[in-house]
Design a protein around this motif. Structure first.
Motif, PDB file in Angstrom:
ATOM      1  N   ALA A  98       4.201   1.908   9.551  1.00 27.77           N
ATOM      2  CA  ALA A  98       2.960   1.146   9.391  1.00 27.77           C
ATOM      3  C   ALA A  98       1.750   2.073   9.473  1.00 27.77           C
ATOM      4  O   ALA A  98       0.825   1.968   8.665  1.00 27.77           O
ATOM      5  N   VAL A  99       1.765   2.980  10.431  1.00 26.89           N
ATOM      6  CA  VAL A  99       0.647   3.921  10.571  1.00 26.89           C
ATOM      7  C   VAL A  99       0.576   4.812   9.335  1.00 26.89           C
ATOM      8  O   VAL A  99      -0.503   5.065   8.787  1.00 26.89           O
ATOM      9  N   ALA A 100       1.756   5.231   8.849  1.00 24.33           N
ATOM     10  CA  ALA A 100       1.774   6.095   7.662  1.00 24.33           C
ATOM     11  C   ALA A 100       1.265   5.349   6.430  1.00 24.33           C
ATOM     12  O   ALA A 100       0.657   5.939   5.540  1.00 24.33           O
ATOM     13  N   ALA A 101       1.531   4.032   6.387  1.00 19.10           N
ATOM     14  CA  ALA A 101       1.130   3.257   5.211  1.00 19.10           C
ATOM     15  C   ALA A 101      -0.340   2.859   5.247  1.00 19.10           C
ATOM     16  O   ALA A 101      -0.860   2.323   4.259  1.00 19.10           O
ATOM     17  N   GLY A 102      -0.998   3.086   6.370  1.00 20.71           N
ATOM     18  CA  GLY A 102      -2.439   2.839   6.413  1.00 20.71           C
ATOM     19  C   GLY A 102      -2.884   1.694   7.298  1.00 20.71           C
ATOM     20  O   GLY A 102      -4.021   1.246   7.204  1.00 20.71           O
ATOM     21  N   SER A 103      -2.004   1.199   8.158  1.00 21.54           N
ATOM     22  CA  SER A 103      -2.407   0.081   9.015  1.00 21.54           C
ATOM     23  C   SER A 103      -3.428   0.555  10.050  1.00 21.54           C
ATOM     24  O   SER A 103      -3.497   1.746  10.383  1.00 21.54           O
TER      25      SER A 103
END
Lengths: 218, 696
Positions: A98-103
């Motif tokens: 999620a952090v990698a995807a931009g959350s």
């Protein structure tokens, strides 16, 4: 950032009663506005265009398109919009993806409503928001028993991890291609790369692996 | 002597020789001679005395009696118990001198009579005559005849008997030699037979050993024989025997005789354990037999002796059959080596089978737990999905402005939700499969852990089995992550609960075990604890054992209790934050707003305050930051740390941590984690010295 208008919130969750509950709770605030609900990430970009939310609450375990892929699309198309993951499960891999995807944060459905409300406000202000449960785990240096597998997984690119998740959900190459807006041949190339990196040479075993790694819930 | 008389005597002697030749053995040949001479001489009773095995004396051989009276029977029996050395008594004197002797009357004072003659008189005999059976190099036996009445010396009879014995002596000796050769052949046959069967894989070795013992006893005319097996701990156990008392089953190589045999290269015979002998007291194994003499050979193995082959006699005797004993012991060595290998193989097979079964059981348990975890995961998911909107609705209802009574009801509903939330938290521990990539602290504080999980574990038991707990205050945390501990204890509670046949109580108790361990036991605390076999608990606790061993502890299984012995968690395993004495101040200067927000949030959760540069102990900057500024910042205080996001300007400043991809927030998180760990290792002393300026 001080926002003069109310923060518009869009909820993407396959449980309508959950969205309704959130709507009722946000209605109690003066600064937050529930502007809509989607049962899957299908049509999310259109809905965002239409509803112009500031914050999207996004579930991870839903039918339909891959939510991580959806998050990346949102980030590309609407860089000012803040996506907050709202999941019933707190898993390292979900959090990392999620952090990698931009959350802009990771919230648990086990959190109290007032915490969620405050988290939405934080995201709207441009701050990250973590559940206490997530926050606690952020500072644990060791990754426990899953270390070896985590390192194997970390050898995959984000796109390959997305493909693996979709394979784990039982989707065909054509379905994956449709979801990712890529050609089936490109999906095949990703699958070959995944198999080589994981040293798994059977699609059924890939599904098993994805389930075992909790990339998808069984 | 007339020709007729001479011819008749010759015919009689030829008949004697012929009978000797046809006799089955030496003793029966001698018995035949004895009988004919007894009748021909008009005697009532006759006995033969033959040299003992070791040649040191004479023992009674065949006997012929015309009367079957009790007195004669007793006389014969007493003779069996006697022995004469050469020169001793009537028998010994005739044997030594090689001359016949005639005793006309056995009367006279008792004290003046040799013992055997006194016994003869008690049996009703009044006269006696003794004749040697002569060969060229001396007597080979002595024949003694007894008469019912006093009898004057009869020179003709003496002559006739002497001539007859001189004539049959060679035939008797030939018979003796023939029998000796046959005995040796028989011994060879025995060895060859046992040896061949020892090599045959279909032979039942225990039976073969028993047969070998019986053959050894029979072949050597011994009273008993045994094959003793040498155990690794030095015990000697009877593996097979013939004529051996059942009570005599075990000895040890520490017994002087056996120790001597094991050290010797050839069989060791002891003619008599009493008297001078070889100076050995009889081994305890022989005492029960009443053994007076024995011969023992080592049963050799490839690497070490496997045991002993013993033959024993209840009379003093010198066993001279060294070659036979040694050869038999050697072939028994082959058999026992094979037997031991087969037993080792069987033992190994049984061990592997048990291991496999344990591993299957562990897999079954793991599968079960995985199924439970999946179920719990689904339940937690749905509970959270339901609780969140329900709580939202409650907030909405409350905000609508309710009458006081309704508000109280809402409060009650909230209380119920709190309990539900607690249950969900416990379920989450069960739902987390230990193999999942989910991070948890590597330590667990037992008391709060039990508060979350105890109620849930009780649900794993039948309704009539209660679950209680006892956790003393001040227990140190154990070095195990909560999900793993939960799974292990769930397994133990469940396994023990299943062994209850009726109502009962299980107690989960924790107590310090020294300074470095905590003992967490799951015990049957029923008023009348159930009787249960240990084995099912042993088998079904394999998963918990693996968990305990992996944590650095162990698992103890008793009939009514299973206990995890877990190491106390080192201080580092506890979730830690910077010590109070170190100012938790950080400066963040990042162009990427999301990265800045992420780092701010992370550091805030670790108690960091975002401050101006000069007050901070940690700086997170863009890689484009002036290297000189980085160097200056670090040089001002050795406690300081710098993290640069993005490729740094050249020359890269020394001492700074770098994450080249500023958007890779996972890498940022990990690097920050390491840096905070480093800060934690700064000692209080250095903090006082170095960080003093930062505090001001």
């Amino acid at each position: 950032m001080i926002r003069s208008e109310r923060t518009r919130v869009l909820c993407v969750d396959d449980h309508e009663f959950l969205a309704d509950g959130l709507k009722a709770r946000l209605a109690l605030t003066d600064d937050l506005e529930f502007v809509g609900w989607l049962p899957t990430a299908e049509g999310l970009l259109t809905k965002i265009k239409e509803m112009r939310p500031h914050v999207v609450l996004l579930d991870l375990e839903m039918p339909g398109p891959d939510p991580f892929e959806a998050m990346e699309d949102v980030r590309r198309r609407f860089p000012d919009l803040k996506v907050l993951v709202l999941s019933a499960h707190v898993r390292d891999h979900y959090f990392e993806s999620a952090v990698a995807a931009g959350s802009w944060g990771y919230l648990s459905k086990g959190d109290k409503p007032e915490f969620l409300v405050e988290a939405i406000r934080k995201a709207a202000r441009g701050e990250f928001a973590f559940s206490p449960e997530v926050e606690e785990r952020c500072w644990i240096p060791s990754r426990g028993g899953g270390e070896a597998r985590t390192s194997r997984l970390s050898g995959l690119t984000n796109r390959e991890q997305q493909v693996l998740r979709l394979i784990g959900r039982g989707m065909s190459r054509a379905e994956i291609a449709r979801v990712l807006h890529r050609s089936p041949k490109t999906v095949d190339a990703h699958q070959t790369a995944i198999m080589n990196k994981l040293d798994i040479h059977d699609r059924v075993d890939l599904v098993r692996y994805a389930i075992r790694e909790r990339l998808v819930e069984p | 002597m007339s020709d007729n008389l001479a011819s008749s005597r010759e015919a009689w002697i030829r008949a004697l020789v012929s009978r000797i030749t046809l006799a089955r053995g030496y003793k029966s040949a001698l018995g035949g001679v004895l009988k004919r001479l007894c009748r021909a001489g008009g005697w009532s009773y006759a006995e033969a005395w033959i040299p003992t095995h070791d040649g040191t004396g004479l023992k009674m051989g065949p006997v012929f009696a015309r009367s079957r009276s009790d007195e004669v029977g007793r006389f014969r029996q007493r003779g069996r118990e006697l022995g004469f050395r050469p020169g001793q008594g009537l028998v010994g004197q005739v044997f030594l001198s090689g001359m016949p002797r005639w005793v006309e009357t056995l009367g006279g004072g008792e004290n003046e009579l040799p013992r055997r003659q006194a016994l003869a008189r008690d049996a009703g005999f009044e006269s006696a005559a003794a004749f040697p059976v002569l060969l060229n190099d001396g007597p080979t036996a002595v024949l003694v005849f007894y008469g019912d009445e006093a009898r004057e010396r009869d020179p003709a009879l003496v002559d006739k008997t002497g001539v007859a014995l001189a004539a049959v002596g060679p035939a008797l000796e030939q018979k003796r030699v023939e029998m000796s050769v046959r005995a040796q052949a028989r011994q060879h046959e025995v060895v060859a037979n046992i040896g061949l069967r020892a090599l045959d894989r279909s032979t039942d070795i225990p039976s073969l050993l028993g047969e070998a013992a019986a053959l050894a006893a029979r072949t050597l005319d011994a009273d008993a024989a045994a094959v003793l097996e040498l155990q690794k701990d030095g015990r000697l156990t009877v593996r097979a025997s013939a004529g051996w008392p059942k009570e005599a089953l075990e000895s040890t190589i520490a017994e002087p005789y056996f120790a001597h045999v094991l050290a010797a290269e050839k069989p060791v015979a002891v003619p008599s354990f009493r008297g001078n002998g070889n100076g050995f007291p009889p081994p305890s194994l022989f005492v029960l037999l009443g053994a007076r003499s024995a011969a023992t050979a080592v049963v050799p193995g490839r690497a070490r002796p496997l045991g002993l082959l013993c033959v024993v006699a209840r009379e003093p005797r010198r066993f001279v059959e060294d070659a036979f004993l040694r050869a038999l012991a050697q072939v028994l060595g082959v058999a026992m080596e094979r037997d031991r290998a087969e037993r080792d193989l069987e033992h190994e097979r049984a061990r592997l089978a048990a291991e496999l079964e344990a591993s299957h059981e562990e897999l079954r348990q793991a599968d079960r737990l995985r199924a439970i975890a999946t179920l719990a995961s689904g339940i937690t998911h749905d509970m959270n999905n339901v609780m969140l909107p329900a709580l939202c609705r409650l907030d909405a209802i409350e905000a609508a402005g309710l009458p006081a009574a309704a508000a109280r009801e809402i409060e009650g509903v909230r209380g119920a939700f709190d309990k539900l939330r607690k249950l969900a938290r416990g379920l989450q521990l069960v739902a987390t499969n230990p193999e999942d990539g989910v991070s948890f602290p590597a330590s667990t504080r037992l008391e709060p852990w039990w508060r979350e999980i105890g109620g849930l574990l009780a649900l794993a038991l039948r309704r009539d089995v209660q679950l209680t707990a006892a956790f003393p205050d001040g227990l140190p945390p154990v070095a195990a992550a909560p999900p793993q501990l939960t799974h292990a204890v769930l397994g133990l509670v469940h396994v023990l609960g299943e062994t209850f046949e009726g109502p009962g109580r299980i107690l989960v108790r924790a107590e310090p075990d020294g300074a470095r361990f905590v003992r967490l036991s799951v015990a049957d605390a029923s008023p009348d604890p159930h009787r249960r076999a240990l084995e099912p608990l042993e088998k079904r606790t394999a998963g918990a054992r693996s968990f305990a061993v992996a944590a650095g502890g162990s698992l103890d299984v008793g009939p009514n209790e299973v206990a995890l012995r877990l190491p106390v968690a080192p201080a580092a395993a506890e979730p830690r934050f910077l010590p109070e004495s170190l100012p938790r101040r950080a400066e963040i200067q990042l162009k990427d707003a999301r990265a800045a927000a992420f780092v701010t949030s992370l550091l805030a959760s670790a108690g960091f305050e975002i401050t101006p540069r000069d007050k901070s102990v940690l700086a997170v900057w863009d890689g484009s930051e002036d290297p000189a500024a980085v160097r200056r910042y670090l040089s001002e205080n050795t406690s300081r740390r710098v993290l640069l996001l993005g490729a740094p300007r050249s020359p890269a400043p020394r001492g700074a941590s770098i994450v080249n991809e500023p958007g890779n927030l996972e890498a940022v998180r990990r690097t920050l984690g390491t840096m905070v760990e480093e800060l934690l290792e700064i000692t209080d002393d250095s903090i006082r010295t170095d960080a003093g300026s930062l505090r001001r």
